[in-house]
Design a protein around this motif. Structure first.
Motif, PDB file in Angstrom:
ATOM      1  N   GLY A  60       6.445 -49.246 -53.871  1.00 22.67           N
ATOM      2  CA  GLY A  60       7.765 -48.699 -54.175  1.00 22.67           C
ATOM      3  C   GLY A  60       8.743 -49.865 -53.714  1.00 22.67           C
ATOM      4  O   GLY A  60       9.811 -49.677 -53.391  1.00 22.67           O
ATOM      5  N   THR A  61       8.199 -51.045 -53.437  1.00 24.16           N
ATOM      6  CA  THR A  61       8.850 -52.183 -53.366  1.00 24.16           C
ATOM      7  C   THR A  61       9.668 -52.823 -54.696  1.00 24.16           C
ATOM      8  O   THR A  61       9.184 -52.288 -55.675  1.00 24.16           O
ATOM      9  CB  THR A  61       8.095 -53.373 -52.626  1.00 24.16           C
ATOM     10  N   THR A  62      10.536 -53.586 -54.418  1.00 23.88           N
ATOM     11  CA  THR A  62      11.374 -54.132 -55.557  1.00 23.88           C
ATOM     12  C   THR A  62      10.578 -55.577 -56.119  1.00 23.88           C
ATOM     13  O   THR A  62       9.879 -56.073 -55.301  1.00 23.88           O
ATOM     14  CB  THR A  62      12.696 -54.382 -55.158  1.00 23.88           C
ATOM     15  N   GLN A  63      11.022 -55.634 -57.242  1.00 19.80           N
ATOM     16  CA  GLN A  63      10.764 -57.100 -57.965  1.00 19.80           C
ATOM     17  C   GLN A  63      11.260 -58.177 -56.998  1.00 19.80           C
ATOM     18  O   GLN A  63      10.439 -58.993 -57.001  1.00 19.80           O
ATOM     19  CB  GLN A  63      11.302 -57.275 -59.274  1.00 19.80           C
ATOM     20  N   ARG A  64      12.265 -58.202 -56.530  1.00 22.26           N
ATOM     21  CA  ARG A  64      13.138 -59.081 -55.601  1.00 22.26           C
ATOM     22  C   ARG A  64      12.366 -59.197 -54.326  1.00 22.26           C
ATOM     23  O   ARG A  64      11.629 -60.501 -54.105  1.00 22.26           O
ATOM     24  CB  ARG A  64      14.396 -58.782 -55.282  1.00 22.26           C
ATOM     25  N   HIS A  65      11.750 -58.258 -53.645  1.00 15.24           N
ATOM     26  CA  HIS A  65      10.746 -58.222 -52.394  1.00 15.24           C
ATOM     27  C   HIS A  65       9.432 -58.840 -52.914  1.00 15.24           C
ATOM     28  O   HIS A  65       8.999 -59.822 -52.167  1.00 15.24           O
ATOM     29  CB  HIS A  65      10.477 -56.865 -52.061  1.00 15.24           C
ATOM     30  N   GLU A  91       3.844 -49.427 -62.737  1.00 15.91           N
ATOM     31  CA  GLU A  91       4.738 -48.738 -63.243  1.00 15.91           C
ATOM     32  C   GLU A  91       6.061 -48.970 -62.162  1.00 15.91           C
ATOM     33  O   GLU A  91       6.108 -49.223 -60.978  1.00 15.91           O
ATOM     34  CB  GLU A  91       4.407 -47.161 -63.541  1.00 15.91           C
ATOM     35  N   ARG A  92       7.303 -48.846 -63.021  1.00 13.86           N
ATOM     36  CA  ARG A  92       8.338 -49.119 -62.402  1.00 13.86           C
ATOM     37  C   ARG A  92       9.004 -47.612 -62.483  1.00 13.86           C
ATOM     38  O   ARG A  92       9.027 -46.786 -63.643  1.00 13.86           O
ATOM     39  CB  ARG A  92       9.327 -49.944 -63.209  1.00 13.86           C
ATOM     40  N   ARG A  93       9.930 -47.361 -61.376  1.00 18.00           N
ATOM     41  CA  ARG A  93      10.416 -46.159 -61.404  1.00 18.00           C
ATOM     42  C   ARG A  93      11.944 -46.580 -60.492  1.00 18.00           C
ATOM     43  O   ARG A  93      11.863 -47.181 -59.931  1.00 18.00           O
ATOM     44  CB  ARG A  93       9.654 -45.172 -60.203  1.00 18.00           C
ATOM     45  N   ASP A  98      19.672 -46.761 -55.538  1.00 22.28           N
ATOM     46  CA  ASP A  98      20.069 -47.923 -56.244  1.00 22.28           C
ATOM     47  C   ASP A  98      19.662 -47.642 -57.698  1.00 22.28           C
ATOM     48  O   ASP A  98      18.756 -48.182 -57.959  1.00 22.28           O
ATOM     49  CB  ASP A  98      19.977 -49.183 -55.489  1.00 22.28           C
ATOM     50  N   ARG A  99      20.606 -47.416 -58.523  1.00 21.65           N
ATOM     51  CA  ARG A  99      20.105 -47.011 -59.895  1.00 21.65           C
ATOM     52  C   ARG A  99      20.165 -48.312 -60.610  1.00 21.65           C
ATOM     53  O   ARG A  99      19.554 -48.277 -61.548  1.00 21.65           O
ATOM     54  CB  ARG A  99      21.393 -46.481 -60.588  1.00 21.65           C
ATOM     55  N   ARG A 100      20.558 -49.427 -59.943  1.00 23.85           N
ATOM     56  CA  ARG A 100      20.321 -50.682 -60.779  1.00 23.85           C
ATOM     57  C   ARG A 100      18.773 -51.260 -60.559  1.00 23.85           C
ATOM     58  O   ARG A 100      18.380 -52.332 -61.299  1.00 23.85           O
ATOM     59  CB  ARG A 100      21.241 -51.753 -60.584  1.00 23.85           C
ATOM     60  N   ALA A 101      18.134 -50.879 -59.403  1.00 26.20           N
ATOM     61  CA  ALA A 101      17.083 -51.316 -58.975  1.00 26.20           C
ATOM     62  C   ALA A 101      15.787 -50.480 -59.315  1.00 26.20           C
ATOM     63  O   ALA A 101      16.191 -49.176 -59.500  1.00 26.20           O
ATOM     64  CB  ALA A 101      17.026 -51.425 -57.514  1.00 26.20           C
ATOM     65  N   HIS A 102      14.596 -51.064 -59.432  1.00 22.13           N
ATOM     66  CA  HIS A 102      13.352 -50.259 -59.590  1.00 22.13           C
ATOM     67  C   HIS A 102      12.501 -50.491 -58.678  1.00 22.13           C
ATOM     68  O   HIS A 102      12.275 -51.720 -58.131  1.00 22.13           O
ATOM     69  CB  HIS A 102      12.782 -50.834 -61.092  1.00 22.13           C
TER      70      HIS A 102
END
Length: 154
Positions: A60-65, A91-93, A98-102
């Motif tokens: 569930g981490t972000t691309q940035r992390h 998969e991205r959810r 934060d609706r901008r982040a996946h």
């Protein structure tokens, strides 16, 4: 019998540090190469398996992390994640907060590969650390922690 090189190193702390640095560099390369050879049959590259491992560790981490964890550009991490999504491993959810982040998650197929990678890693570690006691491993980890802390000090 002690060789001349051993005696020179024993009496010369800068030479000992240089020797240890060179050995750490070579061993890191050998470990990566050995693991890469072991996972080639899974059809994943080193870059891909490092992303898979990061997502397995932090679901569930972000691309940035992920980019920060792997010390790579966010765009590069994004391309790898895109490829792994196309391959059915990730998969991205949309994140609820934060609706901008996946958020990035492993798929069932990604979880299966993670189990295989984990088994291969354990086999490689058993080969690399054969004959080394638990106490020596604790000491080695402590020494490596100290080196890492020294390097990242401001």
């Amino acid at each position: 019998m002690e060789s001349l090189q051993d005696k020179t190193l024993a009496d010369n702390p800068p030479a000992l540090m240089r020797n240890a640095t060179m050995k750490l560099t070579i061993i890191a390369r050998q470990l990566r190469a050995h693991f890469d050879q072991s996972v080639v049959r899974l059809g994943v590259t080193r870059s891909q398996w490092t992303v898979i491992a990061a997502v397995a560790r932090y679901p569930g981490t972000t691309q940035r992390h992920i980019a920060n964890l792997l010390e790579m550009a966010e765009a590069s991490a994004g391309r790898l994640i895109d490829r792994l999504c196309v391959d059915g491993l990730l998969e991205r959810r949309q994140k609820d907060d934060d609706r901008r982040a996946h958020a990035v998650f492993l798929t069932e197929r990604g979880q299966a590969i993670t189990m295989q990678l984990s088994g291969i890693a354990q086999e490689n570690e058993e080969v690399a650390f054969a004959g080394i006691s638990t106490e020596d491993l604790k000491r080695l980890n402590s020494l490596l922690d100290t080196i890492s802390e020294n390097i990242v000090k401001p």
